[in-house]
Design an enzyme around this catalytic site. Structure first.
Site, PDB file in Angstrom:
ATOM      1  N   LYS A  34       0.732  -0.902   0.037  1.00  0.00           N
ATOM      2  CA  LYS A  34       0.069  -0.007  -0.052  1.00  0.00           C
ATOM      3  C   LYS A  34       0.974   0.721  -0.041  1.00  0.00           C
ATOM      4  O   LYS A  34       0.667   2.080  -0.722  1.00  0.00           O
ATOM      5  CB  LYS A  34      -1.125  -0.247   1.044  1.00  0.00           C
ATOM      6  CG  LYS A  34      -1.083   1.107   1.600  1.00  0.00           C
ATOM      7  CD  LYS A  34      -2.084   1.625   3.057  1.00  0.00           C
ATOM      8  CE  LYS A  34      -1.443   1.457   4.241  1.00  0.00           C
ATOM      9  NZ  LYS A  34      -1.043   2.883   4.375  1.00  0.00           N
ATOM     10  N   ASN A  35       1.870   1.584   0.637  1.00  0.00           N
ATOM     11  CA  ASN A  35       2.154   2.099   1.171  1.00  0.00           C
ATOM     12  C   ASN A  35       3.363   2.537   0.101  1.00  0.00           C
ATOM     13  O   ASN A  35       4.043   3.758  -0.070  1.00  0.00           O
ATOM     14  CB  ASN A  35       3.181   2.833   2.712  1.00  0.00           C
ATOM     15  CG  ASN A  35       2.399   2.465   3.539  1.00  0.00           C
ATOM     16  OD1 ASN A  35       1.565   2.719   3.154  1.00  0.00           O
ATOM     17  ND2 ASN A  35       2.832   2.525   4.514  1.00  0.00           N
ATOM     18  N   CYS A 128      -3.731  13.181  12.082  1.00  0.00           N
ATOM     19  CA  CYS A 128      -4.835  11.737  12.432  1.00  0.00           C
ATOM     20  C   CYS A 128      -5.036  10.538  13.955  1.00  0.00           C
ATOM     21  O   CYS A 128      -4.506  11.535  14.626  1.00  0.00           O
ATOM     22  CB  CYS A 128      -4.629  10.138  11.122  1.00  0.00           C
ATOM     23  SG  CYS A 128      -2.539   9.933  11.401  1.00  0.00           S
ATOM     24  N   ARG A 133       1.104  14.479  12.678  1.00  0.00           N
ATOM     25  CA  ARG A 133       1.789  14.142  11.390  1.00  0.00           C
ATOM     26  C   ARG A 133       1.870  15.441  10.335  1.00  0.00           C
ATOM     27  O   ARG A 133       2.134  16.172   9.371  1.00  0.00           O
ATOM     28  CB  ARG A 133       0.637  13.711  10.605  1.00  0.00           C
ATOM     29  CG  ARG A 133      -0.119  12.424  11.178  1.00  0.00           C
ATOM     30  CD  ARG A 133       0.671  11.199  11.404  1.00  0.00           C
ATOM     31  NE  ARG A 133       1.145  10.770  10.143  1.00  0.00           N
ATOM     32  CZ  ARG A 133       0.663   9.545   9.439  1.00  0.00           C
ATOM     33  NH1 ARG A 133      -0.620   8.963   9.785  1.00  0.00           N
ATOM     34  NH2 ARG A 133       1.306   9.008   7.835  1.00  0.00           N
ATOM     35  N   ASP A 320       4.128   0.795  12.191  1.00  0.00           N
ATOM     36  CA  ASP A 320       3.514  -0.180  11.179  1.00  0.00           C
ATOM     37  C   ASP A 320       3.365  -1.680  12.022  1.00  0.00           C
ATOM     38  O   ASP A 320       1.706  -2.359  11.888  1.00  0.00           O
ATOM     39  CB  ASP A 320       3.733  -0.692   9.745  1.00  0.00           C
ATOM     40  CG  ASP A 320       3.292   1.204   9.229  1.00  0.00           C
ATOM     41  OD1 ASP A 320       3.614   1.846   8.154  1.00  0.00           O
ATOM     42  OD2 ASP A 320       2.846   2.041   9.709  1.00  0.00           O
ATOM     43  N   ARG A 412      -8.610  -0.054   4.450  1.00  0.00           N
ATOM     44  CA  ARG A 412      -7.666   0.787   3.796  1.00  0.00           C
ATOM     45  C   ARG A 412      -6.306   0.422   4.043  1.00  0.00           C
ATOM     46  O   ARG A 412      -5.662   0.332   2.698  1.00  0.00           O
ATOM     47  CB  ARG A 412      -7.638   1.574   5.463  1.00  0.00           C
ATOM     48  CG  ARG A 412      -8.222   2.854   5.286  1.00  0.00           C
ATOM     49  CD  ARG A 412      -8.145   4.143   6.048  1.00  0.00           C
ATOM     50  NE  ARG A 412      -6.214   4.687   5.196  1.00  0.00           N
ATOM     51  CZ  ARG A 412      -5.288   4.624   6.167  1.00  0.00           C
ATOM     52  NH1 ARG A 412      -5.385   4.941   7.913  1.00  0.00           N
ATOM     53  NH2 ARG A 412      -4.574   5.360   6.143  1.00  0.00           N
TER      54      ARG A 412
END
Ligand code: EPZ
Length: 456
Positions: A34-35, A128, A133, A320, A412
């Site tokens: 994803k990243n 978030c 961030r 993560d 997500r």
């Protein structure tokens, strides 16, 4: 006391019902990262030619990034895991708040749009649940390349104001190894005049993946993946076709799921060097790890021993995977210490693991976890992407059934996660609340109390 809105959300939103005490077996396929996919999509703004990106995961974050690029005038053609993007005729350099707010990674568009159009207007992405961030490193990097940046009423406006409509290569030293800031500066520098050097650059594999695609497009980048990256600006970039690297965070999540359920499991494709820190910790816990090319096999040997982790930028232990790993430590033999050093508020899973019977003391960003034999299934609510994964992992090994809400976070970042887990022995059902409850709640009929249905 929950607000009625929160109770309503809790009752009418879809949830997962996860069977506990399960054993995994066989092999699981790892999706594209994803990243990496998100920043590769943003990089398509740097050229008028078509960019084809393969192995794109099917995730809601990818959907939002697609909508954002469409709003800028990019034409997009998407078929399952392949996406074609063409930014030939961009219609605006202003990105809409609702999409930028929905996906922080939208901010990756600032560098390419500035380099391509000479100007860009993008709302501040805002914080978030895991932290504030900030984007100061992105901004100072673009200013070092000659951009004039004004932040007013929550909108960042950047312009090239040197009369030449090109950014100028420069020396940029990051104060912190920010992945996003490294990627923003890297992309902007590809079309700058002269050479840019990024020092204290982040070294995550996703940055290397981005540099590989940019070089295939005609960029001249050296040193991506190290802390010093050199970029020689070029006049234009061309189209290319690129395969997204496997998702190391998804792979690490499934390795941890195998460890907590004491299951032997194979995963592929993976790039083992992207998982070194996680593999070393799993070995320290007492798991055997066998690597053959792009395949990895984990075999827990006896009980899982408690180990300490501190998160840090790559090649350190990834932030993560901190939440999923804490779920594992909650059932390990002994006491472990987990310290989160990358984000300031990434311990929301602690409360949910305690609801399952976990014995965890939290002091700021350090958790002391006393392992117990088995967690108990419970009704859980995820607050962010990686804590939702931690709850699934904890539920797989818990006694009884767990109910997990907050799937908007899970979807997500994990492609078809319950399908993949059910194919290797799990019993997970995605449920829509029954219509009657949904109708009653929507008609404003007071919902039943939101008790904790510890299911046997
Ligand atoms: C990327 O976020 C990832 N997201 C995150 O994954 C990941 O956790 C993070 O890198 C760290 O590896 C994407 O790639 C889309 P950072 P990013 O800039 O780029 C501070 C997930 O779960 N900082 O490396 O936003 C910041 O506050 C997500 O998939 C500044 O101070 O992360 C943080 O403490 C979550 N100023 C630290 O750096 C800045 O200008 C690391 O942030 C930028 C960052």
């Amino acid at each position: 006391m929950h607000s009625v809105a929160a109770i309503k959300d809790n009752i009418i939103a879809p949830y997962l019902e996860v069977g506990g005490s399960c054993r995994l077996y066989g092999e699981i396929k790892i999706s594209g990262a994803k990243n990496s996919a998100l920043v590769l999509m943003a990089a398509s703004l740097l050229t008028e030619d078509k960019i084809v990106i393969k192995n794109i995961p099917q995730l809601t974050d990818i959907d939002v990034m697609s909508d954002l690029l469409l709003s800028a005038g990019v034409s997009i053609n998407r078929k399952s895991n392949v996406i074609e993007l063409c930014a030939k005729s961009l219609k605006t350099s202003e990105l809409p708040y609702n999409l930028v707010h929905a996906l922080r990674a939208s901010f990756f568009c600032i560098g390419p749009l500035l380099a391509r159009n000479g100007k860009v207007k993008i709302p501040l992405p805002g914080g978030c649940r895991i932290g504030a961030r900030p984007i100061d490193e992105h901004i100072s990097g673009l200013q070092a390349l000659g951009a004039k940046v004004i932040i007013e009423d929550g909108v960042v406006e950047a312009k090239i104001s040197n009369g030449r409509n090109k950014l100028l290569g420069s020396q940029v030293k990051l104060n912190c190894k920010s992945v996003g800031a490294t990627e923003t500066i890297l992309m902007a520098a590809t079309l700058a005049e002269g050479e840019t050097i990024i020092e204290n650059a982040a070294q995550e594999p996703e940055i290397q993946d981005l540099a590989n695609m940019l070089n295939a497009m005609g960029a001249q980048i050296n040193g991506a993946g190290s802390s010093k990256i050199r970029i020689k600006g070029v006049s234009k970039l061309n189209g290319s076709t690129h395969n997204v690297i496997p998702d190391r965070i998804e792979a690490g999540t499934f390795l941890i799921a195998a460890a907590i359920t004491r299951s032997e499991l194979s995963l592929s494709p993976v790039i083992p060097s992207h998982l070194e820190a996680v593999i070393n910790k799993l070995k320290e816990c007492g798991c055997e790890i066998e690597i053959k090319g792009e395949k990895i096999k984990i075999t827990p040997k006896g009980s899982i021993k408690a180990v300490d982790i501190t998160t840090s930028p790559f090649p350190g232990f990834p932030t993560d995977l901190q939440a999923p790993f804490m779920a594992l430590m909650a059932t390990a033999k002994g006491t472990s210490k987990i310290t989160e050093k990358v984000f300031e508020n990434r311990m929301q899973h602690v409360g949910e693991l305690k609801r399952m019977g976990g014995s965890i003391q939290l002091n700021g960003n350090t958790a002391i976890i006393k392992g117990i034999t088995q967690l108990s299934g419970s009704s859980l609510s995820a607050g962010d992407l990686r804590s939702s994964a931690a709850m699934i992992i904890a539920s797989l090994s818990a006694k009884g059934i767990s109910i997990i809400r907050g799937l908007e976070h899970l979807d997500r970042g994990y492609e078809k996660i319950e399908t993949k887990l059910n194919q290797i022995g799990c019993n997970i059902i995605r449920k829509e609340p029954n219509i009657s409850v949904r109708e009653e709640v929507q008609q404003g009929i007071e919902p039943i109390s939101c008790h904790n249905p510890k299911v046997a």
